[in-house]
Design a protein around this motif. Structure first.
Motif, PDB file in Angstrom:
ATOM      1  N   LYS A 163      35.102  33.584  46.000  1.00  0.00           N
ATOM      2  CA  LYS A 163      36.332  32.916  46.455  1.00  0.00           C
ATOM      3  C   LYS A 163      36.515  31.569  45.773  1.00  0.00           C
ATOM      4  N   GLU A 164      35.406  30.896  45.523  1.00  0.00           N
ATOM      5  CA  GLU A 164      35.454  29.601  44.839  1.00  0.00           C
ATOM      6  C   GLU A 164      36.096  29.724  43.461  1.00  0.00           C
ATOM      7  N   GLU A 165      35.908  30.885  42.816  1.00  0.00           N
ATOM      8  CA  GLU A 165      36.501  31.131  41.505  1.00  0.00           C
ATOM      9  C   GLU A 165      37.921  31.695  41.612  1.00  0.00           C
ATOM     10  N   GLY A 166      38.389  31.892  42.852  1.00  0.00           N
ATOM     11  CA  GLY A 166      39.739  32.417  43.038  1.00  0.00           C
ATOM     12  C   GLY A 166      39.847  33.914  42.816  1.00  0.00           C
TER      13      GLY A 166
ATOM     14  N   HIS B 270      41.560  42.317  31.932  1.00  0.00           N
ATOM     15  CA  HIS B 270      41.480  41.110  32.761  1.00  0.00           C
ATOM     16  C   HIS B 270      40.304  40.225  32.326  1.00  0.00           C
ATOM     17  N   PRO B 271      40.309  39.773  31.083  1.00  0.00           N
ATOM     18  CA  PRO B 271      39.168  39.003  30.574  1.00  0.00           C
ATOM     19  C   PRO B 271      38.900  37.707  31.336  1.00  0.00           C
ATOM     20  N   GLU B 272      39.949  37.052  31.829  1.00  0.00           N
ATOM     21  CA  GLU B 272      39.751  35.795  32.556  1.00  0.00           C
ATOM     22  C   GLU B 272      39.089  36.033  33.909  1.00  0.00           C
ATOM     23  N   ILE B 273      39.489  37.109  34.587  1.00  0.00           N
ATOM     24  CA  ILE B 273      38.849  37.443  35.862  1.00  0.00           C
ATOM     25  C   ILE B 273      37.396  37.832  35.618  1.00  0.00           C
TER      26      ILE B 273
ATOM     27  N   SER C 140      35.064  56.719  36.846  1.00  0.00           N
ATOM     28  CA  SER C 140      36.310  57.228  37.433  1.00  0.00           C
ATOM     29  C   SER C 140      37.346  56.124  37.608  1.00  0.00           C
ATOM     30  N   GLY C 141      36.985  54.887  37.211  1.00  0.00           N
ATOM     31  CA  GLY C 141      37.911  53.765  37.304  1.00  0.00           C
ATOM     32  C   GLY C 141      37.997  53.141  38.675  1.00  0.00           C
ATOM     33  N   LYS C 142      37.106  53.549  39.583  1.00  0.00           N
ATOM     34  CA  LYS C 142      37.169  53.030  40.952  1.00  0.00           C
ATOM     35  C   LYS C 142      36.375  51.744  41.141  1.00  0.00           C
ATOM     36  N   SER C 143      35.443  51.462  40.256  1.00  0.00           N
ATOM     37  CA  SER C 143      34.619  50.259  40.356  1.00  0.00           C
ATOM     38  C   SER C 143      34.707  49.462  39.059  1.00  0.00           C
ATOM     39  N   ASP C 144      34.829  48.145  39.198  1.00  0.00           N
ATOM     40  CA  ASP C 144      34.896  47.264  38.033  1.00  0.00           C
ATOM     41  C   ASP C 144      33.539  46.704  37.642  1.00  0.00           C
TER      42      ASP C 144
ATOM     43  N   ASP D 128      46.856  37.434  38.781  1.00  0.00           N
ATOM     44  CA  ASP D 128      47.137  36.921  40.122  1.00  0.00           C
ATOM     45  C   ASP D 128      47.142  38.035  41.152  1.00  0.00           C
ATOM     46  N   ASP D 129      47.614  39.201  40.740  1.00  0.00           N
ATOM     47  CA  ASP D 129      47.753  40.326  41.668  1.00  0.00           C
ATOM     48  C   ASP D 129      46.521  41.222  41.709  1.00  0.00           C
ATOM     49  N   TYR D 130      45.626  41.080  40.733  1.00  0.00           N
ATOM     50  CA  TYR D 130      44.535  42.046  40.608  1.00  0.00           C
ATOM     51  C   TYR D 130      43.448  41.822  41.660  1.00  0.00           C
ATOM     52  N   VAL D 131      43.001  42.922  42.245  1.00  0.00           N
ATOM     53  CA  VAL D 131      41.921  42.898  43.229  1.00  0.00           C
ATOM     54  C   VAL D 131      40.711  43.615  42.622  1.00  0.00           C
ATOM     55  N   MET D 132      39.659  42.881  42.356  1.00  0.00           N
ATOM     56  CA  MET D 132      38.450  43.474  41.787  1.00  0.00           C
ATOM     57  C   MET D 132      37.817  44.461  42.748  1.00  0.00           C
ATOM     58  N   GLN D 133      37.306  45.554  42.189  1.00  0.00           N
ATOM     59  CA  GLN D 133      36.582  46.552  42.973  1.00  0.00           C
ATOM     60  C   GLN D 133      35.099  46.414  42.624  1.00  0.00           C
ATOM     61  N   ILE D 134      34.309  45.994  43.608  1.00  0.00           N
ATOM     62  CA  ILE D 134      32.905  45.670  43.365  1.00  0.00           C
ATOM     63  C   ILE D 134      31.988  46.637  44.115  1.00  0.00           C
ATOM     64  N   SER D 135      31.167  47.379  43.375  1.00  0.00           N
ATOM     65  CA  SER D 135      30.166  48.241  44.024  1.00  0.00           C
ATOM     66  C   SER D 135      29.135  47.350  44.696  1.00  0.00           C
ATOM     67  N   TYR D 136      28.942  47.588  45.983  1.00  0.00           N
ATOM     68  CA  TYR D 136      28.146  46.665  46.805  1.00  0.00           C
ATOM     69  C   TYR D 136      27.152  47.463  47.624  1.00  0.00           C
ATOM     70  N   GLY D 137      25.887  47.105  47.528  1.00  0.00           N
ATOM     71  CA  GLY D 137      24.882  47.850  48.264  1.00  0.00           C
ATOM     72  C   GLY D 137      23.815  46.952  48.857  1.00  0.00           C
ATOM     73  N   THR D 138      22.955  47.569  49.629  1.00  0.00           N
ATOM     74  CA  THR D 138      21.841  46.851  50.222  1.00  0.00           C
ATOM     75  C   THR D 138      20.681  46.829  49.243  1.00  0.00           C
TER      76      THR D 138
END
Length: 339
Positions: free
Chosen positions: A66-69, A241-244, A87-91, A39-49
């Motif tokens: 967001k649809e998946e919560g 966080h297997p469910e996420i 480095s643990g900064k991106s999931d 519930d508290d976890y915020v995924m870190q997603i590497s995002y590029g063009t």
């Protein structure tokens, strides 16, 4: 004596029952704890063009995450996605499959969950060149953006299939490294006989009349069903966080299917949101239509195995590597997510 035995049995039953209740209670507490962490976890997603990043871009723009919560932050960094993950900064991030193989062989610990799309790599030559196919590249110079790049690897695999030597002991072509923007000029000036590029740059060079295609992995019968881009996850993220992670893979699957069914809209969004720097909506949607954006768990795994096997044949990776064992370790399949 009989009474003592009965009392002993009764005590034993009570003890087992209490232990089971305590165990169940602890199990429930653990589930609650995991749920709270999720519930508290915020995924870190590497995002590029980029054109090929359309599924991830649409997962954000069209609300599939967001649809998946899923709570998330988008990471935009000059550092490589692999470095951010280590480095643990991106999931998670999207990556060309060929480029992952050597890194995994060198010890990179990563999880791959799905093939995201096919296509996007091309070998080009001059429009008036006598070279009309990969079979004509023997003894030629090939410009590439890096010796371990996906462009180089697809070229090596295609050369191997054509019977042209690409192993250290029998190298029958020469690979020359240039920055990708410099490759078309190197071809035009005759410094190389062919170049390996990715889209949309490759298709733009062809459309300008400065090159012709000798290999397109999006339509070539050998590679058109092979997934060149995969969904990569950080191992500890999957473990903790297997469910996420499962929800994320499901969201990406929906996003890929959306790109497949709406290429014109997607290309327009990419230009409007400055998610792609080159081309225009009409041209770019034409490129998107040549790929298969329907994500696949099964074919993603098959593509991974095929790349490993081919790169072992040309001695690009360790000959001692147990491919089946490595694939079993790094390829993660979630219940309920299939093709």
């Amino acid at each position: 004596m009989k009474k003592l035995k009965k009392l002993g049995i009764f005590c034993l039953v009570v003890s087992v029952s209490v232990a089971m209740l305590v165990g169940c209670s602890k199990s429930k507490d653990k589930l609650k704890e995991t749920s709270k962490l999720d519930d508290d976890y915020v995924m870190q997603i590497s995002y590029g063009t980029g054109l090929c990043a359309a599924p991830l871009q649409m997962a954000v723009e069209k609300g599939f995450l967001k649809e998946e919560g899923i709570k998330y932050e988008l990471l935009k960094s000059d550092k490589s996605s692999v470095d951010l993950m280590m480095s643990g900064k991106s999931d998670t991030f999207l990556e060309m499959l060929p480029a992952m193989i050597q890194q995994i062989d060198n010890g990179l610990d990563a999880r791959i969950a799905m093939g995201v799309h096919t296509g996007c790599l091309k070998l080009l030559t001059k429009p008036d060149s006598p070279i009309n196919g990969v079979k004509d590249l023997k003894g030629k110079k090939i410009g590439v953006p890096g010796l371990a790049s996906s462009q180089t690897i697809i070229a090596q695999r295609a050369l191997l299939a054509a019977g042209i030597g690409v192993s250290p002991e029998n190298m029958e072509v020469e690979f020359v490294v240039y920055n990708q923007p410099e490759l078309p000029l190197a071809l035009k000036n005759g410094q190389v006989d062919a170049i390996g590029m990715s889209d949309p740059s490759a298709s733009l060079v062809v459309n300008s009349g400065d090159a012709k295609i000798i290999l397109d992995n999006g339509v070539d019968k050998e590679y058109k069903n092979e997934y060149c881009c995969v969904l990569v996850l950080r191992p500890d993220f999957v473990k903790e966080h297997p469910e996420i992670a499962k929800k994320y893979v499901r969201a990406m699957k929906k996003a890929g299917e959306y790109v497949q069914n709406n290429p014109e809209e997607v290309a327009q969004i990419q230009i409007d949101k400055k998610l792609v720097a080159l081309g225009d909506p009409t041209f770019n949607s034409g490129i998107l239509k040549t790929y298969n954006f329907v994500p696949s768990v099964v074919k993603g795994k098959e593509s991974l195995i095929k790349n490993f096997n081919d790169l072992q044949k040309i001695k690009f990776i360790s000959q001692d590597l147990d491919v089946d064992k490595v694939v079993d370790k790094i390829y993660v399949e979630f219940d309920g997510i299939d093709d």
